[in-house]
Design an enzyme around this catalytic site. Structure first.
Site, mmCIF file in Angstrom:
data_model
loop_
_atom_site.group_PDB
_atom_site.id
_atom_site.type_symbol
_atom_site.label_atom_id
_atom_site.label_comp_id
_atom_site.label_asym_id
_atom_site.label_seq_id
_atom_site.Cartn_x
_atom_site.Cartn_y
_atom_site.Cartn_z
ATOM 1 N N SER A 53 0.594 -1.075 -0.306
ATOM 2 C CA SER A 53 0.428 0.064 -0.006
ATOM 3 C C SER A 53 0.401 1.152 0.118
ATOM 4 O O SER A 53 1.986 1.323 -1.316
ATOM 5 C CB SER A 53 -1.125 0.032 1.026
ATOM 6 O OG SER A 53 -1.731 0.798 1.353
ATOM 7 N N ASP A 86 -3.688 5.825 -3.100
ATOM 8 C CA ASP A 86 -2.384 5.551 -2.491
ATOM 9 C C ASP A 86 -1.973 4.346 -3.359
ATOM 10 O O ASP A 86 -2.151 4.260 -3.977
ATOM 11 C CB ASP A 86 -2.245 5.191 -0.293
ATOM 12 C CG ASP A 86 -3.777 4.067 -0.566
ATOM 13 O OD1 ASP A 86 -4.080 3.836 -1.579
ATOM 14 O OD2 ASP A 86 -3.786 3.281 -0.486
ATOM 15 N N ASP A 110 -1.664 1.733 -4.038
ATOM 16 C CA ASP A 110 -2.169 -0.102 -4.603
ATOM 17 C C ASP A 110 -4.043 0.559 -4.744
ATOM 18 O O ASP A 110 -4.628 0.355 -4.419
ATOM 19 C CB ASP A 110 -2.908 -1.020 -3.246
ATOM 20 C CG ASP A 110 -3.202 -0.865 -2.228
ATOM 21 O OD1 ASP A 110 -3.031 0.549 -1.364
ATOM 22 O OD2 ASP A 110 -3.163 -1.816 -1.118
ATOM 23 N N GLU A 129 -12.669 5.778 6.930
ATOM 24 C CA GLU A 129 -11.179 6.713 7.843
ATOM 25 C C GLU A 129 -11.222 7.438 7.478
ATOM 26 O O GLU A 129 -11.067 8.085 6.093
ATOM 27 C CB GLU A 129 -10.196 4.772 7.960
ATOM 28 C CG GLU A 129 -10.547 4.347 8.133
ATOM 29 C CD GLU A 129 -9.456 3.030 9.059
ATOM 30 O OE1 GLU A 129 -9.046 2.778 9.997
ATOM 31 O OE2 GLU A 129 -8.524 2.659 7.205
ATOM 32 N N ALA A 130 -10.179 8.747 8.170
ATOM 33 C CA ALA A 130 -9.931 9.760 7.434
ATOM 34 C C ALA A 130 -8.986 9.453 7.017
ATOM 35 O O ALA A 130 -9.024 10.847 5.779
ATOM 36 C CB ALA A 130 -9.235 10.419 8.929
ATOM 37 N N ASN A 131 -8.561 8.597 6.816
ATOM 38 C CA ASN A 131 -6.974 8.736 5.646
ATOM 39 C C ASN A 131 -7.510 8.884 4.138
ATOM 40 O O ASN A 131 -6.595 8.078 3.421
ATOM 41 C CB ASN A 131 -6.947 7.792 6.042
ATOM 42 C CG ASN A 131 -7.238 6.129 6.241
ATOM 43 O OD1 ASN A 131 -7.792 6.295 5.590
ATOM 44 N ND2 ASN A 131 -6.200 5.961 7.094
ATOM 45 N N GLY A 187 -1.530 -0.823 14.719
ATOM 46 C CA GLY A 187 -1.659 -2.222 14.262
ATOM 47 C C GLY A 187 -0.070 -2.232 13.025
ATOM 48 O O GLY A 187 -0.487 -3.440 11.874
ATOM 49 N N THR A 188 0.361 -1.692 12.785
ATOM 50 C CA THR A 188 1.260 -1.766 11.129
ATOM 51 C C THR A 188 2.072 -1.147 11.535
ATOM 52 O O THR A 188 3.024 -1.205 11.135
ATOM 53 C CB THR A 188 0.323 -0.637 10.590
ATOM 54 O OG1 THR A 188 1.084 0.760 10.657
ATOM 55 C CG2 THR A 188 -0.495 -1.407 9.561
ATOM 56 N N ARG A 240 -0.163 5.774 18.782
ATOM 57 C CA ARG A 240 -0.242 6.404 18.568
ATOM 58 C C ARG A 240 -0.614 7.496 19.373
ATOM 59 O O ARG A 240 -2.021 7.654 19.767
ATOM 60 C CB ARG A 240 -0.950 6.343 17.226
ATOM 61 C CG ARG A 240 -0.455 5.879 16.130
ATOM 62 C CD ARG A 240 -1.344 5.946 14.800
ATOM 63 N NE ARG A 240 -1.320 5.184 13.360
ATOM 64 C CZ ARG A 240 0.075 4.230 12.401
ATOM 65 N NH1 ARG A 240 0.724 5.944 13.020
ATOM 66 N NH2 ARG A 240 0.633 3.792 12.052
HETATM 67 C C1 LIG Z 1 -4.101 6.212 12.244
HETATM 68 C C2 LIG Z 1 -3.540 5.800 10.382
HETATM 69 O O1 LIG Z 1 -4.132 6.602 9.966
HETATM 70 N N1 LIG Z 1 -4.097 3.965 11.131
HETATM 71 C C3 LIG Z 1 -3.971 3.571 10.104
HETATM 72 C C4 LIG Z 1 -3.129 2.869 9.954
HETATM 73 O O2 LIG Z 1 -3.260 1.587 10.843
HETATM 74 P P1 LIG Z 1 -2.615 1.801 12.022
HETATM 75 O O3 LIG Z 1 -3.340 0.374 13.455
HETATM 76 O O4 LIG Z 1 -2.505 2.573 12.989
HETATM 77 O O5 LIG Z 1 -0.881 1.642 12.175
HETATM 78 O O6 LIG Z 1 -2.522 1.220 8.893
HETATM 79 C C5 LIG Z 1 -4.118 0.964 8.612
HETATM 80 C C6 LIG Z 1 -3.966 -0.203 6.986
HETATM 81 O O7 LIG Z 1 -3.738 0.625 6.410
HETATM 82 C C7 LIG Z 1 -5.474 1.646 8.065
HETATM 83 O O8 LIG Z 1 -6.711 0.519 8.334
HETATM 84 C C8 LIG Z 1 -5.092 2.958 9.299
HETATM 85 O O9 LIG Z 1 -6.236 3.748 9.321
HETATM 86 MG MG LIG Z 2 -3.786 1.105 0.756
#
Ligand SMILES: CC(=O)N[C@H]1[C@@H](OP(=O)(O)O)O[C@H](CO)[C@@H](O)[C@@H]1O
Ligand SMILES: [Mg+2]
Length: 551
Positions: free
Chosen positions: A67, A284, A286, A387-389, A518-519, A524
């Site tokens: 991604s 993004d 992907d 999601e906001a993103n 989680g990634t 955060r």
């Molecule tokens: C704050 C933020 O943007 N978190 C992202 C990010 O997750 P985190 O668990 O916050 O690392 O990656 C995820 C997968 O792409 C997405 O679903 C999520 O919205």
């Molecule tokens: Mg993606």
């Protein structure tokens, strides 16, 4: 499992040894790591996808992508037969498979799991897995590893669908299991024809003139740019200029793409003063995320961001309006009472949640990660999640669509009510029902703006975002933070939430929360307040608390 199958698995898996010291976890979005250490994981994910196909007697999918992460990373995720994410119930098995120390323990795990899940591996029952990958250079060899994983389960077929966006692969899996046409061409056909349908219903006085129908898209130097170029040739009434399509030497996700634009709030590469006032969008790496933006002035790099929350708000507003038209004059008892719901996470800007509630909509929060949002949205007749993103979609229930088709046929030809029914049916076909899809999102935004005769500025001013700040804090052990209430409250370590509350009350419209990513290996921190300075200071104070409590 017979001896032949066992020796095939032993032999094949010994060619993909797990790197020493590696630890993999099927996180928010599958396995992700530096591409150099991923071969064994992808091989094993191939086995997993084949077993899932055997278990469900349906087609599954395997997508190789990381991604928005940097180009040297890669990843793998499994699509369930519905086209959605792998069922959460199988994630622990995915973790165990990826981390099995050697061929023998891998084999043992598979035998035990197959027994527990009553999966018969005898070659008589055929598994089928569709494979896709993004444009990362490491994708080709990883795809080969995935194929070998699938082929290690006797009777399984790996079908290479080539280079695809993530949502395309998910769409294909869903289509295959529904027994409808599932090629890339069919995907483009479905999107372009439903877009065309929405555009033919644009009221006469709203038809755009001049360059108002032009959109400039940042393709993140990923798979989305080139694919969008194919799709745009099939569209009328919309002119798209794609930049950063990956063919011009730019690097994937470097200074470009939806994640960069949303987090940094600056213009991506190849955009600048010539684009002032234009409608711009970023995909993004992907193409499952989408954000819009405006370059407000030639003298600065800053942008006005139109994020996932605003895309969600535009969709919710439009759908609510169409439902209002459809139900006009219909006695409540005669109409199907469609439940419309909106799903967000704690990262949604507080102003967006207020706006949506102000529209009279039901808004619920889930933890971060589309698997949670998707599951919640599926509880409604029309469930809109973002999601906001910029990752999100709109889900329609089968029973509502069935009623809508019937209602459409009963309504007087050419009536406003019938047009509303046609629009809603078109939206259900345009919007990817499997996962969030930047192309569906983009075409729906464009069609709605034209139907409402709105500029991007008008849309952007639906509500004013509360200033916010996100920070990351590196800690010894991020699992020490445990959250509740859709991640809005930290229940562990003890006392931290009280300390966060004591900071937050100092700021007008203050809101702050912490959660383990989680990634990434970080905590955060999110903060918002009525001023940017307030949001920044609140975020910093909370980050300090995290350091104090977790060091
Ligand atoms: C704050 C933020 O943007 N978190 C992202 C990010 O997750 P985190 O668990 O916050 O690392 O990656 C995820 C997968 O792409 C997405 O679903 C999520 O919205
Ligand atoms: Mg993606």
């Amino acid at each position: 499992m017979d001896e032949d199958q066992k020796s095939i698995l032993r032999r094949a898996s010994s060619r993909f040894p797990i790197p020493p010291g590696a630890k993999f976890s099927y996180g928010t979005a599958g396995f992700r790591a530096d591409a150099l250490v991923l071969e064994s994981t992808v091989y094993r994910a191939g086995i997993l996808a084949a077993l899932r196909s055997l278990k469900t007697r349906s087609v599954t999918g395997l997508m190789i992508t990381a991604s928005h992460n940097k180009i040297s990373d890669n990843g793998v995720k499994i699509a369930d037969p519905s086209g959605g994410m792998l069922t959460q119930a199988w994630e622990p098995f995915a973790d165990a498979l990826a981390n099995a120390a050697d061929s023998d323990s891998l084999l043992q795990l598979i035998i035990e799991f197959a027994k527990k899940e009553s999966i018969v591996i005898d070659g008589n029952c055929r598994a089928e897995v569709l494979l896709g990958r993004d444009t990362r250079p490491s994708g080709e060899s990883l795809l080969e590893a995935a194929k070998q994983g699938i082929n290690s389960i006797v009777g399984s077929a790996a079908v290479d669908m080539g280079i695809l966006t993530t949502p395309q692969l998910h769409w294909m899996v869903r289509a295959r299991n529904k027994g409808v046409k599932a090629s890339e061409r069919d995907y483009f056909e479905q999107l372009s024809s439903s877009f065309r349908c929405l555009m033919t219903l644009v009221p006469g006085e709203c038809k755009v003139k001049g360059t108002d129908n032009k959109l400039v898209v940042d393709g993140a130097n990923g798979v989305g740019g080139g694919k969008l170029e194919c799709l745009m040739n099939m569209l009328d009434g919309l002119v798209i200029e794609v930049r950063n399509d990956g063919k011009g030497g730019g690097i994937l996700n470097e200074g470009v793409g939806a994640d960069y634009v949303q987090k940094e709030k600056v213009v991506p590469q190849e955009f600048g003063s010539n684009d002032v006032g234009m409608r711009c969008a970023s995909l993004d790496g992907d193409a499952d995320r989408l954000v819009y933006f405006i370059v407000p002035s030639a003298s600065s790099d800053n942008i006005v961001l139109v994020d996932g929350d605003k895309i969600l708000s535009l969709f919710a507003l439009f759908i609510k309006e169409q439902l209002g038209i459809l139900y006009k004059g219909v006695h409540e008892n005669n109409a199907y009472q469609a439940r419309l719901g909106v799903v967000q996470t704690a990262y949604a800007n507080g102003a967006s949640t207020d706006y949506l509630k102000g529209l009279g909509l039901e808004v619920v929060l889930t933890p971060t990660g589309v698997k949670f949002l998707h599951e919640k949205a599926a509880e409604y007749d029309i469930g809109i999640y973002f999601e906001a993103n910029g990752h999100g979609t709109i889900l329609f229930s089968d029973s509502f669509l069935c009623w809508l088709e019937k209602r459409h046929n009963e309504l007087p030809e050419g009536s406003e009510q019938q047009k509303a029914a046609v629009r809603l049916l078109a939206v259900s076909k345009l919007v990817n029902q499997a996962v969030g899809d930047a192309f569906s999102g983009l075409l729906l935004v464009e069609a709605i703006l034209q139907n409402l005769n709105w500029s991007i500025n008008h849309w952007s001013e639906l509500y004013r975002d509360l200033p916010s700040r996100q920070l990351k804090v590196k800690v010894m052990d991020r699992t020490a933070v445990v959250t509740a209430n859709a991640e809005t409250v930290a229940v562990k370590p003890p006392g931290i939430q009280e300390a966060i509350n004591a900071e937050t009350v100092k700021y007008p419209r203050g809101r702050s929360f912490i959660r383990p990513s989680g990634t990434e290996d970080v905590i955060r921190v999110y903060a918002e307040a009525s001023s940017q300075e307030g949001a920044d200071t609140l975020a910093q104070s909370v980050a300090k608390l995290v350091e104090q409590f977790l060091g």
